[in-house]
Design a protein around this motif. Structure first.
Motif, PDB file in Angstrom:
ATOM      1  N   HIS A 233     -18.108   5.299  -6.478  1.00  0.00           N
ATOM      2  CA  HIS A 233     -18.015   3.949  -6.218  1.00  0.00           C
ATOM      3  C   HIS A 233     -16.934   3.599  -4.968  1.00  0.00           C
ATOM      4  O   HIS A 233     -16.584   2.632  -4.616  1.00  0.00           O
ATOM      5  CB  HIS A 233     -17.338   3.092  -7.462  1.00  0.00           C
ATOM      6  N   VAL A 234     -16.572   4.626  -4.283  1.00  0.00           N
ATOM      7  CA  VAL A 234     -15.675   4.916  -3.331  1.00  0.00           C
ATOM      8  C   VAL A 234     -16.238   5.399  -2.125  1.00  0.00           C
ATOM      9  O   VAL A 234     -16.703   6.598  -2.343  1.00  0.00           O
ATOM     10  CB  VAL A 234     -14.377   5.584  -3.592  1.00  0.00           C
ATOM     11  N   LYS A 235     -16.245   4.635  -1.050  1.00  0.00           N
ATOM     12  CA  LYS A 235     -16.966   5.014   0.068  1.00  0.00           C
ATOM     13  C   LYS A 235     -15.779   5.948   1.075  1.00  0.00           C
ATOM     14  O   LYS A 235     -14.717   5.394   1.414  1.00  0.00           O
ATOM     15  CB  LYS A 235     -17.395   4.118   1.040  1.00  0.00           C
ATOM     16  N   THR A 236     -15.944   7.196   1.440  1.00  0.00           N
ATOM     17  CA  THR A 236     -15.179   8.007   1.917  1.00  0.00           C
ATOM     18  C   THR A 236     -15.797   9.137   2.627  1.00  0.00           C
ATOM     19  O   THR A 236     -16.856   9.559   2.231  1.00  0.00           O
ATOM     20  CB  THR A 236     -13.972   8.541   1.044  1.00  0.00           C
ATOM     21  N   ALA A 237     -15.084   9.435   3.806  1.00  0.00           N
ATOM     22  CA  ALA A 237     -15.829  10.823   4.373  1.00  0.00           C
ATOM     23  C   ALA A 237     -15.364  12.085   3.893  1.00  0.00           C
ATOM     24  O   ALA A 237     -16.418  13.087   4.000  1.00  0.00           O
ATOM     25  CB  ALA A 237     -15.553  10.675   5.871  1.00  0.00           C
ATOM     26  N   GLU A 238     -14.254  12.225   3.367  1.00  0.00           N
ATOM     27  CA  GLU A 238     -13.812  13.341   2.645  1.00  0.00           C
ATOM     28  C   GLU A 238     -12.966  13.048   1.378  1.00  0.00           C
ATOM     29  O   GLU A 238     -12.352  12.135   1.521  1.00  0.00           O
ATOM     30  CB  GLU A 238     -12.732  14.127   3.953  1.00  0.00           C
ATOM     31  N   LEU A 239     -13.467  13.867   0.537  1.00  0.00           N
ATOM     32  CA  LEU A 239     -12.676  13.947  -0.888  1.00  0.00           C
ATOM     33  C   LEU A 239     -12.530  15.171  -1.469  1.00  0.00           C
ATOM     34  O   LEU A 239     -13.362  15.778  -1.474  1.00  0.00           O
ATOM     35  CB  LEU A 239     -13.813  12.888  -1.733  1.00  0.00           C
ATOM     36  N   HIS A 240     -11.265  15.668  -1.618  1.00  0.00           N
ATOM     37  CA  HIS A 240     -10.856  16.838  -1.945  1.00  0.00           C
ATOM     38  C   HIS A 240      -9.804  16.848  -2.978  1.00  0.00           C
ATOM     39  O   HIS A 240      -9.048  16.102  -3.109  1.00  0.00           O
ATOM     40  CB  HIS A 240     -10.609  17.927  -0.788  1.00  0.00           C
ATOM     41  N   THR A 241      -9.927  17.927  -4.076  1.00  0.00           N
ATOM     42  CA  THR A 241      -9.093  18.223  -5.076  1.00  0.00           C
ATOM     43  C   THR A 241      -8.380  19.510  -4.880  1.00  0.00           C
ATOM     44  O   THR A 241      -9.066  20.617  -4.754  1.00  0.00           O
ATOM     45  CB  THR A 241      -9.583  17.909  -6.351  1.00  0.00           C
TER      46      THR A 241
ATOM     47  N   ALA B 197     -21.966  26.210 -12.355  1.00  0.00           N
ATOM     48  CA  ALA B 197     -22.744  25.472 -11.057  1.00  0.00           C
ATOM     49  C   ALA B 197     -21.596  25.620 -10.032  1.00  0.00           C
ATOM     50  O   ALA B 197     -20.202  25.552 -10.117  1.00  0.00           O
ATOM     51  CB  ALA B 197     -23.141  24.014 -11.556  1.00  0.00           C
ATOM     52  N   ARG B 198     -22.229  25.685  -8.890  1.00  0.00           N
ATOM     53  CA  ARG B 198     -21.352  25.553  -7.773  1.00  0.00           C
ATOM     54  C   ARG B 198     -20.648  24.226  -7.540  1.00  0.00           C
ATOM     55  O   ARG B 198     -21.290  23.185  -7.809  1.00  0.00           O
ATOM     56  CB  ARG B 198     -21.867  25.613  -6.502  1.00  0.00           C
ATOM     57  N   ARG B 199     -19.209  24.102  -7.452  1.00  0.00           N
ATOM     58  CA  ARG B 199     -18.460  22.779  -7.569  1.00  0.00           C
ATOM     59  C   ARG B 199     -18.758  22.081  -6.308  1.00  0.00           C
ATOM     60  O   ARG B 199     -19.146  22.478  -5.225  1.00  0.00           O
ATOM     61  CB  ARG B 199     -16.997  23.086  -7.439  1.00  0.00           C
ATOM     62  N   LEU B 200     -18.482  20.815  -6.426  1.00  0.00           N
ATOM     63  CA  LEU B 200     -18.890  19.858  -5.276  1.00  0.00           C
ATOM     64  C   LEU B 200     -17.661  19.053  -4.680  1.00  0.00           C
ATOM     65  O   LEU B 200     -16.811  18.846  -5.671  1.00  0.00           O
ATOM     66  CB  LEU B 200     -20.041  18.935  -5.752  1.00  0.00           C
ATOM     67  N   VAL B 201     -17.591  18.822  -3.391  1.00  0.00           N
ATOM     68  CA  VAL B 201     -16.787  17.802  -2.797  1.00  0.00           C
ATOM     69  C   VAL B 201     -17.351  16.881  -2.118  1.00  0.00           C
ATOM     70  O   VAL B 201     -18.621  17.023  -1.927  1.00  0.00           O
ATOM     71  CB  VAL B 201     -15.734  18.790  -1.929  1.00  0.00           C
ATOM     72  N   VAL B 202     -16.688  15.900  -1.459  1.00  0.00           N
ATOM     73  CA  VAL B 202     -17.406  15.148  -0.527  1.00  0.00           C
ATOM     74  C   VAL B 202     -16.953  15.336   0.940  1.00  0.00           C
ATOM     75  O   VAL B 202     -15.650  15.495   1.146  1.00  0.00           O
ATOM     76  CB  VAL B 202     -16.930  13.797  -0.744  1.00  0.00           C
TER      77      VAL B 202
ATOM     78  N   ALA C  85     -10.174   9.472   4.516  1.00  0.00           N
ATOM     79  CA  ALA C  85     -10.043  10.715   3.770  1.00  0.00           C
ATOM     80  C   ALA C  85      -9.147  10.504   2.402  1.00  0.00           C
ATOM     81  O   ALA C  85      -8.015   9.674   2.391  1.00  0.00           O
ATOM     82  CB  ALA C  85      -9.272  11.802   4.353  1.00  0.00           C
ATOM     83  N   ILE C  86      -9.481  11.321   1.365  1.00  0.00           N
ATOM     84  CA  ILE C  86      -9.103  11.148  -0.023  1.00  0.00           C
ATOM     85  C   ILE C  86      -8.500  12.757  -0.327  1.00  0.00           C
ATOM     86  O   ILE C  86      -9.388  13.460  -0.469  1.00  0.00           O
ATOM     87  CB  ILE C  86      -9.577  10.472  -1.073  1.00  0.00           C
ATOM     88  N   GLU C  87      -7.146  12.803  -0.729  1.00  0.00           N
ATOM     89  CA  GLU C  87      -6.744  13.964  -1.365  1.00  0.00           C
ATOM     90  C   GLU C  87      -6.147  14.155  -2.548  1.00  0.00           C
ATOM     91  O   GLU C  87      -5.275  13.258  -2.762  1.00  0.00           O
ATOM     92  CB  GLU C  87      -6.030  15.027  -0.500  1.00  0.00           C
ATOM     93  N   ILE C  88      -6.251  14.801  -3.841  1.00  0.00           N
ATOM     94  CA  ILE C  88      -6.075  14.613  -5.067  1.00  0.00           C
ATOM     95  C   ILE C  88      -4.976  16.113  -5.139  1.00  0.00           C
ATOM     96  O   ILE C  88      -5.913  17.087  -5.078  1.00  0.00           O
ATOM     97  CB  ILE C  88      -6.872  14.636  -6.088  1.00  0.00           C
ATOM     98  N   MET C  89      -4.038  15.908  -5.255  1.00  0.00           N
ATOM     99  CA  MET C  89      -2.999  17.214  -5.796  1.00  0.00           C
ATOM    100  C   MET C  89      -2.633  17.300  -7.005  1.00  0.00           C
ATOM    101  O   MET C  89      -2.059  16.386  -7.473  1.00  0.00           O
ATOM    102  CB  MET C  89      -1.766  17.313  -4.631  1.00  0.00           C
TER     103      MET C  89
END
Length: 345
Positions: free
Chosen positions: A231-239, A184-189, A159-163
């Motif tokens: 370029h980064v493999k992650t299950a969850e990516l959120h800002t 456009a609808r915003r995307l997350v991972v 998991a990656i979180e950006i604050m």
């Protein structure tokens, strides 16, 4: 001052949208670094008004006129596109850069534009032997570098979180126009795949430390999601973005940024935290500084200078963390710009 095409002396970097708010910061930063800017814009009068008597090569061009772009890029080693909305400009400027066989960068926060550039121009950039790098601004490439630095020797994360913490957000006219254009609808991972941002957007509180303290934040992804997922493999990516900043930009009465010093920077403060998690371990890296628009200039110019010097690992269309030494880029920014500070690196 003449706006006729003429070749700059020494390594030159073209700036499309040079008379805009961010473009002016980029031109000034290139000059500070000893790199000759070529200021490109649609309006000859605006070019003259902004760069009169500065010895800067100015050229008039439009994204609707490919020949004018080709003339404008003559003699440049790279081009930085600061002209939004990038959904309307990126394709034309990337294509011109590829015809000229020079590196391309832009500062878009728009996910669709960043994604289209990465998807559509990788093969052509490889054939031309150049780098194409969208979203190399505060929103986008900055978080990608922070996440890459935080990962260190990890090749993936769970998991990656950006604050992103701001004490205010006074948007430029360009930001307003881009917001209206980018619907456009915003995307997350999530689940390891790019997917639409779930609505209503998640909210939480985050402790940013000095100078922002504890703030309410709302999930709001920008172009960093596209770059990191590349370029980064992650299950969850959120800002997440400060609610106070979101309230500012959603209010049509919020004024544009106002200069607070001789460089033209506003008093706005930011803190960006990147947290990566894997197998019960967490790594965190943070950075703080002043004025997100002004900060995009040293950020994109630092990367442009590295491209000119050949300090990258592969040609093609890439996120910065995929082909640059992320920690070294961030360290250089912190060393060279006292208003920018790294924490926990």
């Amino acid at each position: 001052m003449s706006t006729n095409s003429r070749r700059a002396t020494g390594p030159a970097v073209a700036v499309v949208g040079a008379t805009g708010h961010t473009g002016r910061f980029v031109v000034a930063e290139l000059q500070r670094r000893g790199i000759a800017p070529i200021a490109i814009g649609r309006d000859a009068a605006a070019l003259d008004a902004n760069f009169h008597d500065q010895g800067i090569v100015c050229r008039r061009a439009s994204v609707d006129d490919a020949a004018s772009l080709d003339r404008a890029l003559d003699g440049a080693w790279a081009v930085i596109n600061c002209a939004g909305p990038f959904l309307d400009t990126a394709g034309a400027v990337v294509s011109a850069a590829l015809r000229a066989r020079i590196h391309y960068l832009d500062v878009t926060a728009e996910q669709p534009s960043a994604r289209a550039v990465l998807d559509n121009y990788d093969a052509a950039a490889r054939d031309a032997g150049v780098v194409v790098m969208p979203a190399m601004g505060f929103y986008g490439g900055f978080a990608d570098l922070l996440v890459t630095a935080a990962l260190g020797d990890w090749d993936s994360a769970e998991a990656i979180e950006i604050m992103i913490g701001l004490d205010s957000w006074h948007p430029t006219r360009g930001t307003r126009i881009t917001g209206e254009r980018n619907t456009a609808r915003r995307l997350v991972v999530t689940g390891g795949q790019l997917a639409p941002l779930p609505l209503p957007a998640a909210e939480k509180h985050w402790e940013f430390g000095d100078p922002l303290g504890r703030q309410a934040v709302v999930e709001l992804p920008f172009s960093e999601i596209i770059l990191i997922a590349r370029h980064v493999k992650t299950a969850e990516l959120h800002t997440y973005l400060s609610r106070i900043a979101l309230s500012d930009i959603r209010d049509p009465a919020t004024p544009a940024p106002q200069p607070a010093d001789a460089t033209g920077r506003s008093p706005q403060r930011f803190v960006v935290d990147a947290v990566v998690k894997r197998a019960g371990e967490s790594r965190r890296i943070a950075a703080r500084g002043r004025d997100i628009y002004a900060f995009s200039a040293p950020l994109v110019c630092e990367v442009a200078e590295r491209l000119l010097e050949g300090k990258f690992s592969s040609v093609g269309a890439h996120a910065p963390g995929a082909i640059l030494d992320a920690r070294d880029v961030l360290a250089a920014l912190a060393f060279d710009h006292p208003a920018f500070e790294m924490m926990g690196a």
